[in-house]
Design an enzyme around this catalytic site. Structure first.
Site, PDB file in Angstrom:
ATOM      1  N   ASP A 109       1.103  -0.184  13.054  1.00  0.00           N
ATOM      2  CA  ASP A 109       1.521  -1.462  12.657  1.00  0.00           C
ATOM      3  C   ASP A 109       1.799  -2.597  13.708  1.00  0.00           C
ATOM      4  O   ASP A 109       2.096  -3.826  13.131  1.00  0.00           O
ATOM      5  CB  ASP A 109       2.606  -1.367  11.607  1.00  0.00           C
ATOM      6  CG  ASP A 109       2.226  -0.686  10.423  1.00  0.00           C
ATOM      7  OD1 ASP A 109       1.199  -0.685  10.028  1.00  0.00           O
ATOM      8  OD2 ASP A 109       3.293  -0.055   9.650  1.00  0.00           O
ATOM      9  N   SER A 123      -3.429   9.426   7.990  1.00  0.00           N
ATOM     10  CA  SER A 123      -2.728   8.685   7.379  1.00  0.00           C
ATOM     11  C   SER A 123      -1.262   9.029   6.824  1.00  0.00           C
ATOM     12  O   SER A 123      -1.403  10.124   5.837  1.00  0.00           O
ATOM     13  CB  SER A 123      -3.488   8.052   6.161  1.00  0.00           C
ATOM     14  OG  SER A 123      -2.587   7.515   5.163  1.00  0.00           O
ATOM     15  N   GLN A 165       0.604   8.003   4.764  1.00  0.00           N
ATOM     16  CA  GLN A 165       0.705   7.439   3.275  1.00  0.00           C
ATOM     17  C   GLN A 165      -0.072   8.752   2.186  1.00  0.00           C
ATOM     18  O   GLN A 165       0.542   9.253   1.271  1.00  0.00           O
ATOM     19  CB  GLN A 165       0.092   6.049   2.922  1.00  0.00           C
ATOM     20  CG  GLN A 165       0.744   5.090   3.509  1.00  0.00           C
ATOM     21  CD  GLN A 165       0.243   3.705   3.285  1.00  0.00           C
ATOM     22  OE1 GLN A 165      -0.739   3.720   2.522  1.00  0.00           O
ATOM     23  NE2 GLN A 165       1.027   2.529   3.879  1.00  0.00           N
ATOM     24  N   LYS A 172      -5.872  -2.677   6.350  1.00  0.00           N
ATOM     25  CA  LYS A 172      -4.181  -2.852   6.222  1.00  0.00           C
ATOM     26  C   LYS A 172      -4.090  -4.032   5.413  1.00  0.00           C
ATOM     27  O   LYS A 172      -5.250  -4.463   4.483  1.00  0.00           O
ATOM     28  CB  LYS A 172      -3.530  -3.003   7.546  1.00  0.00           C
ATOM     29  CG  LYS A 172      -3.671  -1.720   8.478  1.00  0.00           C
ATOM     30  CD  LYS A 172      -2.667  -0.643   8.084  1.00  0.00           C
ATOM     31  CE  LYS A 172      -2.772   0.438   8.716  1.00  0.00           C
ATOM     32  NZ  LYS A 172      -2.070   1.475   8.066  1.00  0.00           N
ATOM     33  N   GLY A 200       0.857  -1.102  -0.155  1.00  0.00           N
ATOM     34  CA  GLY A 200       0.010  -0.185   0.202  1.00  0.00           C
ATOM     35  C   GLY A 200       0.911   1.356  -0.040  1.00  0.00           C
ATOM     36  O   GLY A 200       0.724   2.104  -0.811  1.00  0.00           O
TER      37      GLY A 200
HETATM   38  C1  S3P Z   1       3.125   4.081   6.330  1.00  0.00           C
HETATM   39  C2  S3P Z   1       2.127   4.437   7.061  1.00  0.00           C
HETATM   40  C3  S3P Z   1       1.139   3.622   7.804  1.00  0.00           C
HETATM   41  C4  S3P Z   1       1.748   2.115   8.006  1.00  0.00           C
HETATM   42  C5  S3P Z   1       2.469   1.494   6.844  1.00  0.00           C
HETATM   43  C6  S3P Z   1       3.411   2.477   6.263  1.00  0.00           C
HETATM   44  C7  S3P Z   1       4.156   4.840   5.663  1.00  0.00           C
HETATM   45  O1  S3P Z   1       0.026   3.677   6.918  1.00  0.00           O
HETATM   46  O2  S3P Z   1       0.535   1.534   8.329  1.00  0.00           O
HETATM   47  O3  S3P Z   1       2.740   0.237   7.004  1.00  0.00           O
HETATM   48  O4  S3P Z   1       5.096   4.411   5.338  1.00  0.00           O
HETATM   49  O5  S3P Z   1       3.664   5.972   5.330  1.00  0.00           O
HETATM   50  P1  S3P Z   1      -1.174   4.860   6.847  1.00  0.00           P
HETATM   51  O6  S3P Z   1      -0.467   5.942   6.729  1.00  0.00           O
HETATM   52  O7  S3P Z   1      -2.286   4.586   5.916  1.00  0.00           O
HETATM   53  O8  S3P Z   1      -1.659   4.475   8.287  1.00  0.00           O
END
Ligand code: S3P
Length: 446
Positions: A326, A174, A176, A353, A101
């Site tokens: 996580d 988030s 991400q 997730k 993701g």
């Molecule tokens: C991550 C952000 C988290 C985490 C993922 C890695 C990242 O997700 O769960 O394993 O590297 O930005 P979310 O930002 O969607 O919560």
């Protein structure tokens, strides 16, 4: 491999004391960002300690497809010759992010303000995960996206030809989504501002600064406003990737629950937005000592000494969720070995997730004789002290962290714990089994 193609069941048995000193692999979040930022920079960026796991290798391949020159020189040592902001080529084929993701969402942002058309896909798990949270706000920049119904992959993004600056308040906590929008803002004339209500991991902000982006971070009461002024050139900047605290979480928890264990985890990233698990376990009575705390590559790192401990259940504050998002599956395992009840709340994000982690953890605990209650946004675990029965077979649903969490449980449960598929562990922690075995853990094929 998708994990559904060839399942590799694994079993973990009650093990003697875990002892030794190990280095966990490079941080996954920083590894993805190092490749993407280097691909957007001018010049050659050396990266050391890169996590060479399935998820990150997909991002490396995607950066090559977009025109960056990405070369592996030896274990963890890579160089990336960037295409520059706005310099990505239209790829000749679909970008396949496998199980990742992070890789998919961050790259969507990185292409959204360049006039190219890019199609994204992933494995069966990734094709079930919500993408509207990214493509929705990217549309504010002028990018368009064609997705499957409900905003699912495969998705084709047409990058904006004349993107305009954006001010946007994130609707989900988030990192991400935040990072995707910050990457998109790099190729926009003017200043874009992304506002977050809950502090999520800030690796993108720190690394953008190091690469010379025009970025400002401003605390506005409970919110944080992150502004990027686009069209500033990114200059290459060497990246040293620290050890991943989310991978360290497994040997760390194992050492806490296997009697008489004592292990040292070397050069683990200790960014305060990633240390929620250490804080929570410490509140539960864990004997965790940070040694040699030091600065490295714009972040804090340290060596983490962990000794077997008698844990007590607690209520985990919901506002801590982003700092350990996580780590809840393995915290639930630690909670099973604690005395008393552990309550976790504010975890609706765990449902989207790599699997629905609340459901997968609750099912795994029940299969191993641990009483728990799953709620819409949380989980309560009734600790059993050292009497965790085990003996169950856990469905991992293509989720690496579910597999590693329940293998950790098996090291201290009365009967062995089996996971139906360990192949996905390679997406984030390919050395998991040999590293755990080097400490004395008994993990093998059933
Ligand atoms: C991550 C952000 C988290 C985490 C993922 C890695 C990242 O997700 O769960 O394993 O590297 O930005 P979310 O930002 O969607 O919560």
């Amino acid at each position: 491999m998708t994990g559904s193609e060839q399942r590799l069941p694994r079993i973990a048995r009650k093990s003697g004391p875990l002892r030794g000193s190990v280095r966990v692999p490079g941080d996954k979040s920083v590894s993805h960002r190092a490749l993407i930022l280097a691909a957007l920079a001018v010049g050659e960026t050396p990266v050391s300690g890169l996590l060479e796991a399935g998820d990150v290798l997909r991002t490396a391949a995607a950066m090559r497809q977009l025109g960056a020159h990405v070369v592996r020189h030896g274990a963890g040592n890579w160089t990336v010759h960037g295409a520059g902001v706005g310099g990505f080529d239209q790829p000749a084929d679909v970008l396949d992010f496998g199980n990742s993701g992070t890789g998919a969402r961050l790259t969507m942002g990185a292409v959204a303000t360049t006039p190219i058309t890019v199609t994204f896909t992933g494995d069966a798990s990734l094709r079930r995960r919500p993408m509207q949270r990214v493509i929705g706000p990217l549309a504010l920049f002028g990018a368009s996206a064609d997705a499957r119904e409900n905003g699912l992959l495969p998705i084709t993004i047409r990058g904006a030809r004349h993107p305009g600056p954006v001010e946007h308040r994130l609707q989900v906590a988030s990192a991400q989504v935040k990072s995707a929008l910050l990457f998109a803002a790099l190729n926009v004339p003017g200043r874009s501002t992304i506002i977050e209500r809950a502090a999520t991991r800030d690796h993108t902000e720190r690394m953008l600064k190091a690469f010379g982006a025009a970025i400002e971070v401003e605390e506005r009461g409970p919110e944080t406003a992150i502004s990027v002024t686009g069209h500033a050139e990114l200059r290459s900047c060497p990246v040293e990737v620290p050890g991943d605290p989310s991978s360290a979480a497994f040997p760390l928890t194992a050492a806490l629950i296997v009697p008489e264990s004592e292990i040292l985890l070397e050069r683990v990233m200790l960014n305060p937005r990633r240390t929620g698990l250490i804080q929570t376990l410490t509140e539960m009575g864990a004997d965790i000592v940070i040694r040699n705390r030091r600065a490295s590559g714009g972040d804090e790192i340290g060596d983490v000494l962990v000794r077997y401990s008698r844990l007590t259940g607690i209520e985990v504050p919901p506002e801590r969720a982003p700092a350990m998002i996580d780590e809840y599956p393995v915290l639930a395992v630690a909670a099973a070995f604690a005395e008393g009840r552990t309550t976790m709340r504010g975890l609706e994000e765990l449902r989207v997730k790599e699997s629905d982690r609340l459901a997968a953890v609750a099912a795994g605990l029940s299969a191993n004789g641990v009483v728990c209650e799953e709620r819409a946004d949380g989980l309560t675990v009734e600790g059993m002290g050292h009497g965790v029965p085990g003996g169950g077979v856990v469905a991992t649903h293509m989720d690496h962290r579910i597999a590693m969490s329940f293998l950790t449980m098996g090291l201290a449960a009365m009967s062995p714990v089996t996971v139906d598929d360990g192949s996905m562990i390679a997406t984030s922690f390919p050395e998991f089994e040999p590293l755990m075995r080097s400490l004395g853990a008994e993990i093998a094929a059933p």
